[in-house]
Design a protein around this motif. Structure first.
Motif, PDB file in Angstrom:
ATOM      1  N   PRO A  35      31.422  46.319  70.359  1.00 29.20           N
ATOM      2  CA  PRO A  35      32.733  46.624  69.782  1.00 29.20           C
ATOM      3  C   PRO A  35      32.657  47.551  68.568  1.00 29.20           C
ATOM      4  O   PRO A  35      33.519  48.389  68.361  1.00 29.20           O
ATOM      5  CB  PRO A  35      33.285  45.256  69.386  1.00 29.20           C
ATOM      6  N   ARG A  36      31.625  47.424  67.772  1.00 30.34           N
ATOM      7  CA  ARG A  36      31.477  48.311  66.621  1.00 30.34           C
ATOM      8  C   ARG A  36      31.201  49.747  67.060  1.00 30.34           C
ATOM      9  O   ARG A  36      31.647  50.685  66.423  1.00 30.34           O
ATOM     10  CB  ARG A  36      30.356  47.836  65.709  1.00 30.34           C
ATOM     11  N   LYS A  80      39.575  44.722  58.854  1.00 26.48           N
ATOM     12  CA  LYS A  80      40.266  45.904  59.366  1.00 26.48           C
ATOM     13  C   LYS A  80      39.585  46.370  60.645  1.00 26.48           C
ATOM     14  O   LYS A  80      38.369  46.285  60.772  1.00 26.48           O
ATOM     15  CB  LYS A  80      40.217  47.032  58.336  1.00 26.48           C
ATOM     16  N   PRO A  81      40.355  46.889  61.603  1.00 28.77           N
ATOM     17  CA  PRO A  81      39.729  47.381  62.840  1.00 28.77           C
ATOM     18  C   PRO A  81      38.855  48.603  62.560  1.00 28.77           C
ATOM     19  O   PRO A  81      39.192  49.440  61.723  1.00 28.77           O
ATOM     20  CB  PRO A  81      40.899  47.744  63.739  1.00 28.77           C
ATOM     21  N   THR A  82      37.732  48.664  63.252  1.00 31.05           N
ATOM     22  CA  THR A  82      36.828  49.809  63.084  1.00 31.05           C
ATOM     23  C   THR A  82      37.204  50.905  64.064  1.00 31.05           C
ATOM     24  O   THR A  82      37.796  50.656  65.102  1.00 31.05           O
ATOM     25  CB  THR A  82      35.357  49.399  63.323  1.00 31.05           C
ATOM     26  N   LEU A  83      36.843  52.126  63.709  1.00 36.34           N
ATOM     27  CA  LEU A  83      37.117  53.283  64.551  1.00 36.34           C
ATOM     28  C   LEU A  83      35.910  53.602  65.410  1.00 36.34           C
ATOM     29  O   LEU A  83      34.782  53.283  65.050  1.00 36.34           O
ATOM     30  CB  LEU A  83      37.448  54.489  63.680  1.00 36.34           C
ATOM     31  N   GLY A 120      34.615  51.051  68.683  1.00 29.11           N
ATOM     32  CA  GLY A 120      35.798  51.056  67.843  1.00 29.11           C
ATOM     33  C   GLY A 120      36.717  49.875  68.053  1.00 29.11           C
ATOM     34  O   GLY A 120      37.811  49.853  67.529  1.00 29.11           O
ATOM     35  N   GLY A 121      36.290  48.884  68.775  1.00 27.25           N
ATOM     36  CA  GLY A 121      37.163  47.753  69.032  1.00 27.25           C
ATOM     37  C   GLY A 121      36.929  46.566  68.125  1.00 27.25           C
ATOM     38  O   GLY A 121      37.655  45.598  68.193  1.00 27.25           O
ATOM     39  N   GLY A 122      35.943  46.639  67.271  1.00 26.86           N
ATOM     40  CA  GLY A 122      35.617  45.505  66.414  1.00 26.86           C
ATOM     41  C   GLY A 122      36.351  45.548  65.089  1.00 26.86           C
ATOM     42  O   GLY A 122      37.255  46.332  64.869  1.00 26.86           O
ATOM     43  N   LYS A 123      35.946  44.674  64.203  1.00 26.94           N
ATOM     44  CA  LYS A 123      36.533  44.621  62.862  1.00 26.94           C
ATOM     45  C   LYS A 123      35.412  44.653  61.847  1.00 26.94           C
ATOM     46  O   LYS A 123      34.317  44.161  62.094  1.00 26.94           O
ATOM     47  CB  LYS A 123      37.358  43.354  62.704  1.00 26.94           C
ATOM     48  N   ASP A 124      35.704  45.264  60.681  1.00 25.72           N
ATOM     49  CA  ASP A 124      34.693  45.308  59.634  1.00 25.72           C
ATOM     50  C   ASP A 124      34.744  44.012  58.826  1.00 25.72           C
ATOM     51  O   ASP A 124      35.475  43.078  59.159  1.00 25.72           O
ATOM     52  CB  ASP A 124      34.867  46.549  58.751  1.00 25.72           C
TER      53      ASP A 124
END
Length: 133
Positions: free
Chosen positions: A27-28, A39-42, A31-35
């Motif tokens: 996901p990272r 916040k969602p990552t790009l 771009g589907g994960g979160k930091d």
């Protein structure tokens, strides 16, 4: 002589570990994960485009500073006046949205139509030395 092989349990444990790591990393990368702050990552491509826009805006701000130095502290009426300072047509287009960068001739502020990290309102939060203040 007897050959030693992996048991079924050992192979299953390795597969489960690889699956857990993939669930964390993929996901990272896409771009589907979160930091850490939630916040969602790009996706890397989107992040690279945003960094390119930030770089262009920084260069445009430096060109505005040079323009002011050459023109008795007056700001350019539009970004096209910065051509002789190295600003190209490519730099005047936001690389994510493909829209022209916005310019306020009263304040000298260059803004991007896309959401960029480090922004205050709709303006890029660049160091004062870059903004020409």
């Amino acid at each position: 002589m007897r050959r030693r092989a992996f048991s079924l349990v050992e192979i299953l444990v390795v597969i489960v570990i690889i699956g857990i790591l993939a669930a964390i990393v993929i996901p990272r990368l896409t771009g589907g994960g979160k930091d850490a702050s939630g916040k969602p990552t790009l996706a890397p491509k989107q992040r690279a485009q945003q960094v390119g826009t930030i770089s262009y805006v920084s260069q445009i701000q430096q060109a505005i500073t040079m323009y002011k130095m050459d023109n008795e502290e007056r700001l350019p009426a539009n970004l096209q006046e910065l051509k002789r300072y190295g600003v190209t047509d490519e730099m005047l287009i936001d690389s994510v949205s493909k829209q022209p960068l916005q310019y306020n001739p009263q304040t000298g502020e260059v803004t991007s139509p896309t959401a960029l990290p480090g922004r205050v309102g709709n303006a890029l939060n660049l160091p004062n030395s870059v903004q020409g203040q």
